[in-house]
Design a protein around this motif. Sequence first.
Motif, mmCIF file in Angstrom:
data_model
loop_
_atom_site.group_PDB
_atom_site.id
_atom_site.type_symbol
_atom_site.label_atom_id
_atom_site.label_comp_id
_atom_site.label_asym_id
_atom_site.label_seq_id
_atom_site.Cartn_x
_atom_site.Cartn_y
_atom_site.Cartn_z
ATOM 1 N N ALA A 7 6.452 35.382 14.333
ATOM 2 C CA ALA A 7 7.034 36.199 13.271
ATOM 3 C C ALA A 7 8.552 36.090 13.278
ATOM 4 O O ALA A 7 9.193 35.980 12.215
ATOM 5 N N TYR A 8 9.149 36.110 14.478
ATOM 6 C CA TYR A 8 10.601 35.977 14.562
ATOM 7 C C TYR A 8 11.062 34.586 14.135
ATOM 8 O O TYR A 8 12.056 34.438 13.418
ATOM 9 N N PHE A 9 10.358 33.557 14.564
ATOM 10 C CA PHE A 9 10.738 32.211 14.139
ATOM 11 C C PHE A 9 10.705 32.087 12.621
ATOM 12 O O PHE A 9 11.616 31.509 12.013
ATOM 13 N N ARG A 10 9.671 32.602 11.991
ATOM 14 C CA ARG A 10 9.560 32.507 10.537
ATOM 15 C C ARG A 10 10.692 33.263 9.850
ATOM 16 O O ARG A 10 11.260 32.787 8.847
ATOM 17 N N ALA A 11 11.037 34.431 10.384
ATOM 18 C CA ALA A 11 12.111 35.215 9.771
ATOM 19 C C ALA A 11 13.477 34.590 10.020
ATOM 20 O O ALA A 11 14.332 34.562 9.134
#
Length: 321
Positions: A267-271
């Motif tokens: 989720a952090y990578f995508r954001a």
Amino acid sequence: DHFETTAKHLKETGFTWAEIDPPWQWTEENGLLKVANLSNENPNYPDDQTLIDEIRALKSQGLKVMLGPQICCTALSTQDRSNEWWEAYFAETTRFLVHFAQIAQEAGVDAIYYAVQADYPGNDYTTRWSAVFQEIRKHFSGEVGEMVWSATGSSSAIHPNADFIKWGNELDFFFVAIDAPISMNDHPTDDELKQGAANMLDGARELYDRYGKPVLVRTTYFNVKKTWKGNSYYSISSVPWPSDQEQKLKESQYEFGPDDQARAIQAYFRAIAERPWIIGYAQFGYTHWEYPLAADLSVRGKPAEDLWKKWNKSIYNAKSF
């Protein structure tokens, strides 16, 4: 040889940076406040040479190194202190950071940061903290930054915030430590987790907007189910560590859940991919050995490391996955 094998593993996994956070502790000597390496009682490096050896092992693999000296693990009350006490506080903090700045310079470290505490009540706090960072630069030629924290609970605020950090123009970067919830649901979708991560990241945007300096992010999510609930669900001292017996995990409120850690990190990578002002991402707690069945923080030997390897390839080699 665990320094060498870990450095080699990091390189082969596609990492380009490593972060080391050597701790010392507050203590007293003849009634005066001191910072000391109380290695017999805390998870410290036993001596400077051991730290230098690890830095050089990482550098030998072509990795860049960021050093984050921390004064931790012992309680310190700052309430109702005298001017003399605060003079010792800043003098000892400066001495501590200069010590590690000199080590960093000697060992070829690329960046150093410090997490400023916002507890000094004096109106001259800007001058005092600015002087600390200026002293670091006298002994270290690499990049110098400051760490801030995400707030507890669901708030996306950071502490200290951009209004407090008036010396930001003197820094090269900001480093944001996040362990806050990105969802309070038991079964969130991947898009829900991404939106939660995006909200947390946008809480640090004020630093970039105010000073135009890049931001790096470090998360602290365990290999337990529902880890995306962050510090509202667990404390760093309550989750069993690799050295604990297996029964301790079974008797705790937690369940082993490395896939949930991987989902939070994804989720952090995508954001982050949608926020070019964030230039780096790390997860706290990487270990020198693989513990594939441990509920700790480390991604090593876990699904999250496989995920990280794919992102590294995508970012650094422009390969699809």
